[in-house]
Motif scaffolding. Sequence first.
Motif, mmCIF file in Angstrom:
data_model
loop_
_atom_site.group_PDB
_atom_site.id
_atom_site.type_symbol
_atom_site.label_atom_id
_atom_site.label_comp_id
_atom_site.label_asym_id
_atom_site.label_seq_id
_atom_site.Cartn_x
_atom_site.Cartn_y
_atom_site.Cartn_z
ATOM 1 N N PRO A 33 1.043 -1.250 -0.036
ATOM 2 C CA PRO A 33 0.546 0.161 -0.393
ATOM 3 C C PRO A 33 0.518 0.830 0.451
ATOM 4 C CG PRO A 33 -1.364 -1.727 1.150
ATOM 5 C CD PRO A 33 0.109 -2.382 1.333
ATOM 6 N N ALA A 34 1.566 1.635 0.371
ATOM 7 C CA ALA A 34 2.242 2.521 0.875
ATOM 8 C C ALA A 34 3.738 2.985 -0.478
ATOM 9 C CB ALA A 34 3.663 2.521 2.157
ATOM 10 N N GLU A 35 3.528 1.488 -1.047
ATOM 11 C CA GLU A 35 4.233 2.128 -2.464
ATOM 12 C C GLU A 35 3.660 2.185 -3.558
ATOM 13 O OE1 GLU A 35 7.280 -1.388 -3.806
ATOM 14 O OE2 GLU A 35 8.720 -1.013 -1.793
ATOM 15 N N ILE A 36 2.389 1.660 -3.530
ATOM 16 C CA ILE A 36 0.969 1.831 -4.361
ATOM 17 C C ILE A 36 0.869 3.591 -4.499
ATOM 18 C CG2 ILE A 36 -1.603 1.657 -4.637
ATOM 19 C CD1 ILE A 36 -0.938 -1.041 -4.551
ATOM 20 N N ALA A 37 0.936 4.066 -3.567
ATOM 21 C CA ALA A 37 0.438 5.016 -2.639
ATOM 22 C C ALA A 37 1.830 6.666 -3.537
ATOM 23 C CB ALA A 37 -0.289 5.940 -1.085
ATOM 24 N N LEU A 38 2.963 6.019 -3.098
ATOM 25 C CA LEU A 38 3.846 6.678 -3.512
ATOM 26 C C LEU A 38 3.760 6.894 -5.186
ATOM 27 C CD1 LEU A 38 6.588 7.927 -3.161
ATOM 28 C CD2 LEU A 38 8.239 6.051 -3.467
ATOM 29 N N GLY A 39 3.686 5.796 -5.743
ATOM 30 C CA GLY A 39 2.938 5.248 -7.338
ATOM 31 C C GLY A 39 2.106 7.010 -7.677
ATOM 32 N N ILE A 40 1.132 6.466 -7.133
ATOM 33 C CA ILE A 40 -0.201 7.452 -7.252
ATOM 34 C C ILE A 40 0.804 9.368 -6.513
ATOM 35 C CG2 ILE A 40 -1.928 8.495 -6.104
ATOM 36 C CD1 ILE A 40 -3.067 5.775 -5.510
ATOM 37 N N MET A 41 1.302 9.342 -5.789
ATOM 38 C CA MET A 41 1.761 10.600 -5.399
ATOM 39 C C MET A 41 2.630 11.110 -6.716
ATOM 40 S SD MET A 41 -0.381 11.856 -3.291
ATOM 41 C CE MET A 41 0.863 13.530 -3.530
ATOM 42 N N ALA A 42 3.400 10.020 -7.665
ATOM 43 C CA ALA A 42 4.541 10.498 -8.512
ATOM 44 C C ALA A 42 3.665 10.509 -9.316
ATOM 45 C CB ALA A 42 5.498 8.879 -8.526
ATOM 46 N N GLU A 43 2.471 10.618 -9.948
ATOM 47 C CA GLU A 43 1.845 10.093 -10.747
ATOM 48 C C GLU A 43 1.138 11.491 -10.935
ATOM 49 O OE1 GLU A 43 -0.682 7.673 -13.911
ATOM 50 O OE2 GLU A 43 -1.748 8.599 -12.066
ATOM 51 N N ILE A 44 0.832 12.524 -9.900
ATOM 52 C CA ILE A 44 0.405 13.685 -9.951
ATOM 53 C C ILE A 44 1.557 14.551 -9.895
ATOM 54 C CG2 ILE A 44 -0.616 14.807 -8.102
ATOM 55 C CD1 ILE A 44 -2.779 12.513 -6.693
ATOM 56 N N LEU A 45 1.687 14.423 -9.758
ATOM 57 C CA LEU A 45 3.534 15.247 -9.429
ATOM 58 C C LEU A 45 3.602 14.887 -10.798
ATOM 59 C CD1 LEU A 45 5.663 14.964 -6.288
ATOM 60 C CD2 LEU A 45 4.252 16.311 -6.718
ATOM 61 N N LYS A 46 3.796 14.249 -11.442
ATOM 62 C CA LYS A 46 4.025 14.831 -13.232
ATOM 63 C C LYS A 46 2.979 14.918 -13.904
ATOM 64 C CE LYS A 46 4.603 10.886 -17.446
ATOM 65 N NZ LYS A 46 3.539 11.992 -17.948
#
Length: 269
Positions: A238-251
């Motif tokens: 979950p923590a890594e999925i969340a990081l991937g989502i936030m990375a996409e948001i920042l992108k």
Amino acid sequence: MEGKIMQEIAKRIDSGEKVALVTLMSVNGSSPGKSGSIMGVFFDRTTIGTIGGGNLEFQVINSAIEAMKIGENREFELTLAADGSLDMICGGKVKGYIKVFQRRKKLIIAGGGHLGIDLYKLGKYLNMYTVIIDDREEYVTKERFPEADELLWGDIGEILKDYPLDDSSYLVIVTRGHLGDKSAVKAVVGRKTAYVGMIGSRKKVVESYRDLMDEGIQKSDLLEIYSPVGLDISSGEPAEIALGIMAEILKVKNNGTGKHMREVKTINL
């Protein structure tokens, strides 16, 4: 009075509004405003404080609204004479500065489960205004989300249908099930947002989209949603999925490439 002005400006910024602070930097000759006077201007044209009233204030408010629209600070210089820029008879000249405070980006998380908690933590770390929505009362508590700006409990689709969204809104749909996700999508699809992402496997996404198209939702609107959500960088935790989502948001937010920096920046050895 200055303290009240700054407190109100801080309050509006924290709530996600666009705000401008007007300061008279210098006054030469006669003027209704005094050097050092400040005024808060809000995007709905309401104000707090004054820089002298009259046509001077009217023109500066207009300039502040324009500055907020484009998101840039600006200086101004106005002549208070019958043949000047304000058609006033005071005879003075004023210089000032408009400081624009950008709205905090708003992270709206539809789903208060484990992934919602990890997204919330990352959102707070990035100083985003965070909103948690869930249909389980025990999942939207201060104990789970102690620094959330809004905690909303009830039917997720109904809440999102009435919730104000704009180009500073980043919505992540991670509800407890397929029906909740679909209801959330239906409530926001086609509306103005900076980003909408929905969790799910490709099979689930296809099935959900087909159901929504059968209900009259346009395919082109559905394809604007980032789903399956996130960048492909996690192990499935979950923590890594969340990081991937936030990375996409920042992108999306920063119009980034998503490439390795070593591919973007040339290194000459």
